[in-house]
Design a protein around this motif. Structure first.
Motif, PDB file in Angstrom:
ATOM      1  N   PRO A  56     -19.431   7.947  -9.499  1.00  0.00           N
ATOM      2  CA  PRO A  56     -19.103   7.535  -8.123  1.00  0.00           C
ATOM      3  C   PRO A  56     -18.631   6.082  -8.062  1.00  0.00           C
ATOM      4  O   PRO A  56     -17.772   5.745  -7.240  1.00  0.00           O
ATOM      5  N   LEU A  57     -19.178   5.248  -8.927  1.00  0.00           N
ATOM      6  CA  LEU A  57     -18.738   3.849  -8.921  1.00  0.00           C
ATOM      7  C   LEU A  57     -17.261   3.774  -9.305  1.00  0.00           C
ATOM      8  O   LEU A  57     -16.480   3.032  -8.699  1.00  0.00           O
ATOM      9  N   HIS A  58     -16.885   4.562 -10.318  1.00  0.00           N
ATOM     10  CA  HIS A  58     -15.480   4.575 -10.748  1.00  0.00           C
ATOM     11  C   HIS A  58     -14.570   5.063  -9.622  1.00  0.00           C
ATOM     12  O   HIS A  58     -13.585   4.411  -9.284  1.00  0.00           O
ATOM     13  N   THR A  59     -14.923   6.201  -9.013  1.00  0.00           N
ATOM     14  CA  THR A  59     -14.028   6.750  -7.987  1.00  0.00           C
ATOM     15  C   THR A  59     -13.950   5.811  -6.785  1.00  0.00           C
ATOM     16  O   THR A  59     -12.860   5.546  -6.265  1.00  0.00           O
ATOM     17  N   ASN A  60     -15.093   5.292  -6.365  1.00  0.00           N
ATOM     18  CA  ASN A  60     -15.069   4.386  -5.211  1.00  0.00           C
ATOM     19  C   ASN A  60     -14.303   3.108  -5.524  1.00  0.00           C
ATOM     20  O   ASN A  60     -13.580   2.592  -4.668  1.00  0.00           O
ATOM     21  N   ALA A  61     -14.497   2.596  -6.737  1.00  0.00           N
ATOM     22  CA  ALA A  61     -13.806   1.351  -7.099  1.00  0.00           C
ATOM     23  C   ALA A  61     -12.306   1.576  -7.154  1.00  0.00           C
ATOM     24  O   ALA A  61     -11.521   0.754  -6.664  1.00  0.00           O
ATOM     25  N   VAL A  62     -11.875   2.694  -7.724  1.00  0.00           N
ATOM     26  CA  VAL A  62     -10.439   2.947  -7.807  1.00  0.00           C
ATOM     27  C   VAL A  62      -9.850   3.106  -6.405  1.00  0.00           C
ATOM     28  O   VAL A  62      -8.868   2.477  -6.050  1.00  0.00           O
ATOM     29  N   ILE A  63     -10.500   3.992  -5.618  1.00  0.00           N
ATOM     30  CA  ILE A  63      -9.910   4.313  -4.317  1.00  0.00           C
ATOM     31  C   ILE A  63      -9.995   3.115  -3.375  1.00  0.00           C
ATOM     32  O   ILE A  63      -8.984   2.655  -2.835  1.00  0.00           O
ATOM     33  N   PHE A  64     -11.220   2.612  -3.155  1.00  0.00           N
ATOM     34  CA  PHE A  64     -11.371   1.626  -2.083  1.00  0.00           C
ATOM     35  C   PHE A  64     -11.135   0.198  -2.547  1.00  0.00           C
ATOM     36  O   PHE A  64     -10.685  -0.640  -1.761  1.00  0.00           O
ATOM     37  N   ALA A  65     -11.448  -0.096  -3.822  1.00  0.00           N
ATOM     38  CA  ALA A  65     -11.283  -1.484  -4.267  1.00  0.00           C
ATOM     39  C   ALA A  65      -9.871  -1.723  -4.809  1.00  0.00           C
ATOM     40  O   ALA A  65      -9.158  -2.603  -4.329  1.00  0.00           O
ATOM     41  N   PHE A  66      -9.453  -0.919  -5.774  1.00  0.00           N
ATOM     42  CA  PHE A  66      -8.138  -1.146  -6.381  1.00  0.00           C
ATOM     43  C   PHE A  66      -7.017  -0.712  -5.425  1.00  0.00           C
ATOM     44  O   PHE A  66      -6.225  -1.531  -4.953  1.00  0.00           O
ATOM     45  N   VAL A  67      -6.995   0.567  -5.084  1.00  0.00           N
ATOM     46  CA  VAL A  67      -5.909   1.054  -4.224  1.00  0.00           C
ATOM     47  C   VAL A  67      -6.024   0.453  -2.820  1.00  0.00           C
ATOM     48  O   VAL A  67      -5.021   0.094  -2.207  1.00  0.00           O
ATOM     49  N   GLY A  68      -7.258   0.328  -2.327  1.00  0.00           N
ATOM     50  CA  GLY A  68      -7.453  -0.236  -0.987  1.00  0.00           C
ATOM     51  C   GLY A  68      -6.892  -1.643  -0.886  1.00  0.00           C
ATOM     52  O   GLY A  68      -6.067  -1.938  -0.010  1.00  0.00           O
ATOM     53  N   ASN A  69      -7.301  -2.518  -1.797  1.00  0.00           N
ATOM     54  CA  ASN A  69      -6.775  -3.889  -1.754  1.00  0.00           C
ATOM     55  C   ASN A  69      -5.273  -3.910  -1.979  1.00  0.00           C
ATOM     56  O   ASN A  69      -4.557  -4.715  -1.369  1.00  0.00           O
ATOM     57  N   GLY A  70      -4.790  -3.008  -2.845  1.00  0.00           N
ATOM     58  CA  GLY A  70      -3.348  -2.928  -3.081  1.00  0.00           C
ATOM     59  C   GLY A  70      -2.613  -2.566  -1.799  1.00  0.00           C
ATOM     60  O   GLY A  70      -1.558  -3.120  -1.482  1.00  0.00           O
ATOM     61  N   MET A  71      -3.210  -1.608  -1.073  1.00  0.00           N
ATOM     62  CA  MET A  71      -2.607  -1.206   0.197  1.00  0.00           C
ATOM     63  C   MET A  71      -2.570  -2.388   1.175  1.00  0.00           C
ATOM     64  O   MET A  71      -1.529  -2.676   1.778  1.00  0.00           O
ATOM     65  N   PHE A  72      -3.689  -3.091   1.304  1.00  0.00           N
ATOM     66  CA  PHE A  72      -3.737  -4.210   2.254  1.00  0.00           C
ATOM     67  C   PHE A  72      -2.733  -5.291   1.855  1.00  0.00           C
ATOM     68  O   PHE A  72      -2.047  -5.862   2.702  1.00  0.00           O
ATOM     69  N   MET A  73      -2.643  -5.550   0.553  1.00  0.00           N
ATOM     70  CA  MET A  73      -1.671  -6.536   0.064  1.00  0.00           C
ATOM     71  C   MET A  73      -0.268  -6.165   0.539  1.00  0.00           C
ATOM     72  O   MET A  73       0.443  -6.983   1.127  1.00  0.00           O
ATOM     73  N   GLY A  74       0.101  -4.906   0.281  1.00  0.00           N
ATOM     74  CA  GLY A  74       1.451  -4.466   0.636  1.00  0.00           C
ATOM     75  C   GLY A  74       1.668  -4.448   2.141  1.00  0.00           C
ATOM     76  O   GLY A  74       2.739  -4.827   2.636  1.00  0.00           O
ATOM     77  N   VAL A  75       0.638  -4.007   2.881  1.00  0.00           N
ATOM     78  CA  VAL A  75       0.784  -3.932   4.340  1.00  0.00           C
ATOM     79  C   VAL A  75       0.906  -5.331   4.929  1.00  0.00           C
ATOM     80  O   VAL A  75       1.783  -5.594   5.757  1.00  0.00           O
ATOM     81  N   TYR A  76       0.060  -6.245   4.483  1.00  0.00           N
ATOM     82  CA  TYR A  76       0.113  -7.602   5.055  1.00  0.00           C
ATOM     83  C   TYR A  76       1.451  -8.277   4.739  1.00  0.00           C
ATOM     84  O   TYR A  76       1.944  -9.078   5.529  1.00  0.00           O
ATOM     85  N   TYR A  77       2.000  -7.968   3.571  1.00  0.00           N
ATOM     86  CA  TYR A  77       3.291  -8.565   3.232  1.00  0.00           C
ATOM     87  C   TYR A  77       4.400  -7.946   4.069  1.00  0.00           C
ATOM     88  O   TYR A  77       5.170  -8.650   4.728  1.00  0.00           O
ATOM     89  N   SER A  78       4.458  -6.605   4.066  1.00  0.00           N
ATOM     90  CA  SER A  78       5.605  -5.941   4.695  1.00  0.00           C
ATOM     91  C   SER A  78       5.519  -5.928   6.220  1.00  0.00           C
ATOM     92  O   SER A  78       6.537  -6.095   6.894  1.00  0.00           O
ATOM     93  N   LEU A  79       4.317  -5.774   6.751  1.00  0.00           N
ATOM     94  CA  LEU A  79       4.190  -5.681   8.213  1.00  0.00           C
ATOM     95  C   LEU A  79       4.704  -6.943   8.900  1.00  0.00           C
ATOM     96  O   LEU A  79       5.442  -6.882   9.889  1.00  0.00           O
ATOM     97  N   GLN A  80       4.331  -8.095   8.336  1.00  0.00           N
ATOM     98  CA  GLN A  80       4.772  -9.357   8.957  1.00  0.00           C
ATOM     99  C   GLN A  80       6.295  -9.427   9.005  1.00  0.00           C
ATOM    100  O   GLN A  80       6.892  -9.826   9.997  1.00  0.00           O
ATOM    101  N   ARG A  81       6.920  -8.992   7.898  1.00  0.00           N
ATOM    102  CA  ARG A  81       8.374  -9.101   7.817  1.00  0.00           C
ATOM    103  C   ARG A  81       9.071  -8.026   8.655  1.00  0.00           C
ATOM    104  O   ARG A  81      10.142  -8.262   9.213  1.00  0.00           O
ATOM    105  N   LEU A  82       8.442  -6.857   8.732  1.00  0.00           N
ATOM    106  CA  LEU A  82       9.051  -5.794   9.536  1.00  0.00           C
ATOM    107  C   LEU A  82       8.894  -6.062  11.026  1.00  0.00           C
ATOM    108  O   LEU A  82       9.700  -5.610  11.837  1.00  0.00           O
ATOM    109  N   MET A  83       7.850  -6.830  11.381  1.00  0.00           N
ATOM    110  CA  MET A  83       7.606  -7.148  12.788  1.00  0.00           C
ATOM    111  C   MET A  83       8.196  -8.506  13.155  1.00  0.00           C
ATOM    112  O   MET A  83       8.145  -8.914  14.300  1.00  0.00           O
ATOM    113  N   LYS A  84       8.717  -9.199  12.152  1.00  0.00           N
ATOM    114  CA  LYS A  84       9.216 -10.562  12.359  1.00  0.00           C
ATOM    115  C   LYS A  84       8.155 -11.389  13.085  1.00  0.00           C
ATOM    116  O   LYS A  84       8.420 -12.029  14.104  1.00  0.00           O
ATOM    117  N   ALA A  85       6.940 -11.347  12.569  1.00  0.00           N
ATOM    118  CA  ALA A  85       5.837 -12.080  13.195  1.00  0.00           C
ATOM    119  C   ALA A  85       4.766 -12.343  12.162  1.00  0.00           C
ATOM    120  O   ALA A  85       4.595 -11.556  11.224  1.00  0.00           O
TER     121      ALA A  85
END
Lengths: 708, 385
Positions: A56-85
């Motif tokens: 469970p530590l592996h699955t949770n770490a992959v999904i929520f820690a690795f992929v989750g942070n990756g998602m937030f990284m990409g969203v925070y980068y792209s959302l600002q630029r797509l919203m021009k804000a």
């Protein structure tokens, strides 16, 4: 129209990027360790590092820690630029970032200690669940705030996917995590048996859909055209595949429960909606790959595009394989085997991993205003990563087929050819070694990437606030101008949010509500009784140790299963199971009819060291259960919680429960003594034996199980 | 993808088969089974083709029953695989033997797949390499060129392809470029790919029919019915087996085996399944000592056979009838008898009652003597192996 000056927050993006890399390495390391534990059980060092607790530590770490942070990284980068804000609030961004990291740390500090809710991909206990919900809301507010103050009239397709993600994950997480706490570290799912299973896999499947798929499709829609500098292939395709995807995905959860005690109608819905998902899923792949049309030359020298291409291809393969696996005949083969493990790793390593790597390679040099430290190392990462995926997946497919066909093979005399489950495990142990090699290669690539990106960062300087300018949106009513009808909703984030919420609620409600309300879905069996207090405590140990990561409690209605394990599992047998423990993988045999199969002394010896009773077994030893005292102070609270959840213990039983518990424990202890085993009756081992001996016995010996 | 994968596995399996006479069990079952399944599809296609030619149709219609019987046997398991071949070759028929040898089709099929795969990979790679060496401008120009050529005479396949893809060429994409601009990302207004949308319709139709078949018309068997059918088939097979074997064993007529070869088989089963509780030397741990004269549920071949068959569930001895055939149980029970009187060192203390064989004393001694010699024979054979 005047241009407004503002800046993009790159620091938050950088922070999420660092977290992605750090947790990615941690998650992969844990993955490698548990992969090695299968062929080398000696690597289960102590109670905290058994496979059951680390998986469970592996699955949770992959999904929520690795992929989750990756998602937030990409969203925070792209959302600002797509919203021009700039992001709506820097404070909320910080709370989101640190809150999320805190959740991950608390997961890492609880799971190895056996603090778990016992439901796959939702193992974290209730205080962490609440924290997740809160932080997710913070993310949602921050996202919506940014959308509201945007300087771009229309929302781009990436943002539709982000919105659907935020809404749906919130719904899934909250509904699936409704638990009744008995202490800070222990709770019971309010759902039981069949219903718990359906809710769990509605959640589990859609965690894949809305945590691992939709946000990453959004990221693909931003980063792929940016990296290749080509127009997106088809606007209309993105509309159709977006709405079709989020509507259909939510229905497909029951395909994780084919041939189980789930009602037939729900299984069939799972089948047909999974099959209908092929086209909407592929819509994303097509739109991605065709965007590269005319620019394939760039893939030759552009490493992030290489990663993107493999990611999108892996996505296409996994989303084609998924519907195939949802056909009942194929599922009969694949379910409970390593085929599924291979399948999810194509998705996880190929789609999520490679897309995240590609984004990191694209984004780090840009926010540090420099160029990539070494293209060669990045190329090396690409090839070793791809090789790693192959080395991972192919042995898993091979192992899956082999084991399934060994399970189901009968001799000419009509008896199982491999009646001993262990034989089928020993056969595929070499595959487990190869798989670990695949994981090692993949991890090596990731380490090389981290080195490369750290060097890159040091060669430049972080542009914490990137200057930008754009005209403000005029606050005037804009009538729909007769262009594509969908343009209307693209201007209305709130309507888009509500529309996606409605669309994703339909499937869930149609499946969940009848399963809860219509009694015939779970026919009552008169001989099924609540667990005794000792069995209940034993069951909680079973949950704590994550036994469900390797043992199912679900005998499917196939002759090769009933011959091996006994009568197939009936829905009415699980009505007191909070949470259900059907499992999804058989690294060891099914345990649903384990009760009475072996003497207590067999279980005692087997738990102490599985290899004394089953030479060649790969199960971790649980000798610590012989040492550790059973905590009986919780018994009363547990009985009361069960009563609240509708388990029919007599009034006031909580006060008498421990007396009954000791009586049963003494009997087991005395029985063990007959076989020359001296163990105090207050040890954990006695409780787990009591539970194992109870499993599936309620309907044993009853010729015709009366189901009302 | 999957096809390629099977291909590789099955080729491996085939190679191993040729290399060694004794198959490792990994190839003994599953993977080969799937390959055989694929092969059968091909066999059926080939048969359909052959059938269409008039000259052979008569021959085949005479053999139709046999052919489909072979196909069924192939499906059931790999062991039936070899039986199928044997049965086929045993039948007198006007066709050469290899026609009925599934291995021929298997190899033929795999070879075809291999060729197709190599061809597809080759084409994809060539196209990809071409694309990778051309930038957008060149691609656009090439497209324009083929377009003008095609206006003259687009081939049939090419027309279908173009209709199914329905995409505006790169050279013309300015015509469908929308005025959307998101941080520099633009969007084209290509039509939905027809192959994609038709595929979507097909899956929806599949879904409707699936639900109709399984939940409205009742024609499709749901899992409980499917299981009952499976049981019925197994019961039929069992009956057939019982009828076929004259020497079937049960707890009333079972006798101790004297053939060392068969008892050795019993030993192998014992070593595989029984030793966890009874130890390899029969001394017992969880289960009772089998080497003394005391028996909990009666000694002698009949009682031992009965105990193994039905088990003593409340004492932890499980019923083995679902895992072992009566003959195998007879073998194991006969092997257990060879422990008699060994009273191994470190064995469990005696449990149950002393068992005295209900035969005249004289015969008993010979029996005991026989047991000892049998035990020696079995062990000797085992060492040779």
């Amino acid at each position: 129209m005047t241009l407004e000056q503002f800046s993009y927050d790159n620091k938050i993006v950088r922070n999420f990027a660092v977290a992605t890399m750090v947790w990615g390495i941690v998650a992969m390391l844990v993955g490698l360790l548990i992969a090695l534990q299968l062929p080398f059980p000696g690597l289960n060092f102590d109670a905290h590092t058994t496979f059951g607790r680390l998986r469970p530590l592996h699955t949770n770490a992959v999904i929520f820690a690795f992929v989750g942070n990756g998602m937030f990284m990409g969203v925070y980068y792209s959302l600002q630029r797509l919203m021009k804000a700039r992001m709506f609030s820097d404070v909320l961004s910080k709370i989101h970032f640190w809150g999320w990291q805190l959740i991950i740390v608390s997961a890492a500090l609880t799971l190895p200690f056996g603090i778990t809710a016992g439901k796959e991909y939702a193992e974290l206990e209730w205080p962490i669940d609440i924290a997740i919900a809160l932080i997710w809301v913070v993310f949602g507010i921050n996202m919506f705030g940014t959308i509201i103050k945007r300087r771009e009239r229309h929302l781009y397709v990436a943002v539709w996917f982000y919105i659907a993600t935020v809404v749906t994950v919130a719904v899934l997480h909250i509904v699936n995590s409704i638990e009744l706490p008995i202490s800070l570290t222990k709770s019971y799912s309010v759902y039981a048996g069949v219903q718990d299973a359906l809710v769990q896999w509605w959640y589990g499947h859609n965690a894949v859909a809305f945590f691992l798929t939709t946000p990453f499709l959004g990221l693909m829609y931003y980063f792929l055209p940016k990296a290749v500098n080509r127009p997106v292939y088809s606007y209309r395709l993105s509309i159709i595949h977006f709405w079709a995807l989020i509507f259909l995905y939510i229905w497909a959860g029951p395909h994780h429960l084919l041939y189980t005690a789930l009602p037939d109608w729900a299984q069939s819905l799972g089948v047909v909606f999974s099959v209908m998902l092929i086209a909407p899923s592929w819509g994303g792949m097509i739109n991605g790959l065709l965007t590269l049309r005319g620019a394939w030359d760039k893939v030759r020298d552009n490493v992030e595009l290489k990663f993107f291409v493999v990611a999108v291809t892996a996505y296409g393969m996994a989303t084609f394989e998924g519907p195939l696996l949802s056909l009942k005949s194929v599922n009969a083969v694949a379910h409970f085997t390593d085929w599924i493990v291979g399948h999810v790793h194509i998705g996880g390593m190929g789609w999520n991993g490679f897309l995240t790597f590609g984004i990191l390679y694209w984004l780090i040099p840009r926010i540090y205003n420099t160029s990539l430290f070494s293209k060669k190392l990045a190329g090396f990462h690409f090839w070793i990563g791809t090789l790693g995926i192959m080395f991972y997946a192919i042995p898993m497919y091979f192992a899956g087929f082999t084991q399934h066909f060994m399970w189901k093979e009968f001799t000419e005399d009509g008896v199982l050819r491999y009646p001993n489950f262990l034989e089928t495990v020993v056969q595929i142990v070499p595959m487990y070694k190869l798989r670990a090699l695949g994981g090692f290669l993949y991890l090596t690539g990731a380490l090389v990437m981290v080195y490369n990106l750290v060097k890159t960062a040091y060669s430049g300087k972080l542009i914490a606030n990137e200057a930008a300018e754009a005209a403000a949106l005029e606050k005037v009513y804009v009538a729909h101008d007769g262009s594509h009808w969908h343009r209307w909703i693209e201007r209305k984030p709130v309507q888009l949010l509500i529309a996606s919420l409605v669309v994703i609620l339909i499937g869930g409600m149609v499946e969940l509500i009848p399963t809860f309300m219509v009694k015939s879905n779970v026919p009552t069996i008169a001989s099924v009784h609540p667990y005794t207090p000792l069995e209940l405590q034993g069951r909680d140990i079973y949950v704590r140790e994550g036994c469900y990561t390797c043992h199912s409690q679900m005998i499917r209605p196939f002759r090769f299963e009933t011959e091996r394990y006994g009568e197939y599992s009936k829905p009415g047998e699980f009505v007191y199971d909070h949470p259900f423990q059907w499992g999804s993988k058989r690294t060891g045999p099914d345990l649903h009819r384990e009760g009475g199969r072996y003497p207590n002394s067999w279980h005692y010896n087997h738990m102490e060291d599985p290899r004394t009773m089953s030479p060649g077994s790969i199960m971790p030893p649980y000798a610590f259960m012989i040492e550790d005292d059973l905590d009986t102070t919780t018994t009363a609270a547990k009985i009361r919680a069960m009563q609240t959840l509708g388990v029919p213990y007599p009034e006031g039983y909580d006060a008498k429960a421990n007396a009954d518990l000791m009586k049963q424990a003494d009997a087991i202890s005395a029985n063990l003594l007959k076989d020359g085993i001296k163990v105090m009756s207050n040890k954990e081992i006695v409780a787990i034996i009591a539970y194992l001996q109870r499993m599936g016995t309620d309907i044993k010996g009853e010729k015709n199980v009366e189901q009302k | 993808m999957a096809a390629v994968f099977f291909n590789v596995i099955a080729l491996n399996a085939q190679a191993t088969k040729q290399a060694k006479l004794e198959l490792p069990s990994m190839f003994d079952n599953g993977t080969l089974n799937i390959a055989v399944l694929f092969a059968i599809v091909l066999v059926l296609i080939v048969l359909a083709l052959v059938k269409s030619t008039v000259s052979l149709s008569k021959v085949l219609s005479q053999n139709k029953g046999k052919v489909s019987a072979i196909a069924l046997m192939l499906l059931s398991s790999v062991s039936a695989f070899s039986q199928g071949v044997a049965a086929a070759t045993a039948m007198p028929n006007p066709l050469p033997d290899w026609v009925f040898n599934p291995a021929v089709y298997l190899l033929g099929f795999l070879f075809t797949i291999l060729l197709v795969t190599v061809y597809v990979l080759y084409k994809v790679n060539i196209n990809l390499l071409k694309a990778m060496n051309h930038d957008t401008e060149v691609v656009a120009q090439e497209e324009l060129q083929t377009e003008t050529e095609e206006e003259k005479a687009p081939g049939f396949m090419r027309r279908i392809y173009l209709r199914m893809v329905d995409s505006v060429p790169v050279a013309h994409e300015k015509d469908i470029l929308l005025d959307h601009d998101y941080d520099g990302i633009k969007e084209l207004d290509n039509n939905l790919p027809p192959w994609w949308i038709y595929g979507f319709y097909v899956t929806i139709i599949f879904g409707v029919f699936y639900l109709l078949i399984y939940h409205v018309s009742g024609a499709g068997k749901l899992q409980a019915a499917e299981y009952q059918q499976e049981l019925a088939v197994a019961a039929q097979e069992k009956e057939a087996r019982m009828r076929a074997s004259a020497d079937n064993v049960n707890e009333d007529n079972v006798t101790a085996l004297a053939d060392a070869e068969l008892v050795l088989k019993g030993k192998e089963t014992f070593e595989r399944l029984c030793v966890t509780c009874h130890l390899s030397n029969g001394g017992g741990t969880v289960g009772p000592n089998l080497t003394d004269d005391y028996w909990l549920h009666g000694g002698g071949i009949k009682n031992i056979f009965k105990t193994i068959t039905h088990g003593v569930p409340n004492k932890g001895m499980i019923s083995w009838s679902s895992q072992l055939s009566p003959k195998q149980i007879q073998q194991v029970a006969s092997y257990v008898l060879t422990f008699k009187g060994k009273n191994v060192a470190g064995g469990k203390e005696p449990q149950g009652d002393k068992w005295v064989e209900e035969v005249v004393a004289a015969k008993d001694t010979t029996a005991a003597k026989n047991d000892t010699t049998l035990s020696a024979q079995v062990n000797a054979k085992d060492t040779i192996k």
